[in-house]
Motif scaffolding. Structure first.
Motif, PDB file in Angstrom:
ATOM      1  N   HIS A  44       0.827  -1.222   0.000  1.00 15.74           N
ATOM      2  CA  HIS A  44       0.000   0.000   0.000  1.00 15.74           C
ATOM      3  C   HIS A  44       0.855   1.264   0.000  1.00 15.74           C
ATOM      4  N   ALA A  52      -4.675   2.946  -2.218  1.00 19.60           N
ATOM      5  CA  ALA A  52      -4.003   2.107  -1.214  1.00 19.60           C
ATOM      6  C   ALA A  52      -4.917   1.012  -0.671  1.00 19.60           C
ATOM      7  N   ALA A  55      -4.520  -2.342  -2.361  1.00 24.56           N
ATOM      8  CA  ALA A  55      -3.137  -2.817  -2.509  1.00 24.56           C
ATOM      9  C   ALA A  55      -2.996  -4.332  -2.414  1.00 24.56           C
TER      10      ALA A  55
END
Ligand code: SAH
Length: 222
Positions: A44, A52, A55
């Protein structure tokens, strides 16, 4: 390395990371070392904040400048193939991008050299790698089609963008004692992931599987 759970998406990431590891195993990744590296490196932190939360999905994600962070399965597969004959001392990566693959390699081999043609990507990757205290990495802003002659020979070379043909410079920078090159080769839509093993002047070539990478482009962007 510092525990970075606190910087990112908190406790949920531990569970989602384990789910990703399970998925990679289901897809045939067997190397415990590679799985551990993917478990440890916080993917992330290699993405913009807006992405993020995705991720730990097994998917490629955009990193700007029309480039992508490769799918975790591909990162795992290429790393596993590179390391399949044992530990490597010095590895070259072409296409630093976000720096994620670089970080995975840096946790597994003694020294990593990585080159990127787009300066802003290279700078951001440098910041991330420093923040994770991965100090066994050297980055350079250059056209990777030329490799990195001053640092050669390399025990392994990994290319994360696809050329139509394997650049001769990369073959010549492989260690003559079993140096391994993992590279996607082919046209714009799909390529073959190819492993080349060098022994002396002999180059053995093995096609592994179909993959999809961004193209290896010539020249640099400042
Ligand atoms: N390994 C990266 C993948 C990034 S995508 C990661 O983990 O995020 C491939 C990268 O290769 C892009 O950043 C692109 O700019 C770079 N690239 C393409 N052609 C290149 C070349 N000739 N030299 C160096 N980098 C190149």
């Amino acid at each position: 390395m510092r525990d970075l759970e606190i910087d990112g998406i908190g406790m949920t990431s531990r569970r989602t990371r384990e789910r990703l590891i399970q998925r990679l195993m289901d897809q045939g990744i067997q190397s415990g070392k590679v799985l551990d590296a993917i478990r440890t490196i916080p993917r992330h932190l290699f993405l913009d904040e807006a992405l993020a939360h995705r991720a730990y999905e097994d998917t490629a994600l955009p990193i700007g400048h029309n480039q992508t962070l490769s799918q975790p399965y591909i990162v795992a597969k290429m790393t596993e193939v590179l390391l399949a004959r044992g530990e490597l001392n010095k590895v070259l990566e072409i296409g630093t991008g976000s720096g994620y693959q670089t970080a995975v390699l840096a946790s597994l081999v003694a020294r990593v050299c990585s080159v990127e043609r787009i300066r802003p990507l290279q700078e951001k990757a440098q910041q991330r790698l420093s923040r994770l205290s991965l100090n066994n990495v050297r980055l350079r802003h250059t056209d990777g089609g030329m490799g990195w002659p001053e640092e050669s020979p390399f025990d392994g070379i990994i290319v994360t963008a696809a050329p139509g043909e394997i650049p001769a410079a990369l073959l010549s920078q492989l260690s003559p004692e079993g140096g391994r090159l993992v590279i996607p080769v082919g046209g714009h839509n799909f390529q073959d992931l190819v492993l080349v093993t060098r022994n002396g002047d002999e180059y053995q070539r093995k096609v592994l599987e179909a993959v999809r990478f961004v193209p290896l482009l010539a020249g640099v962007i400042r």
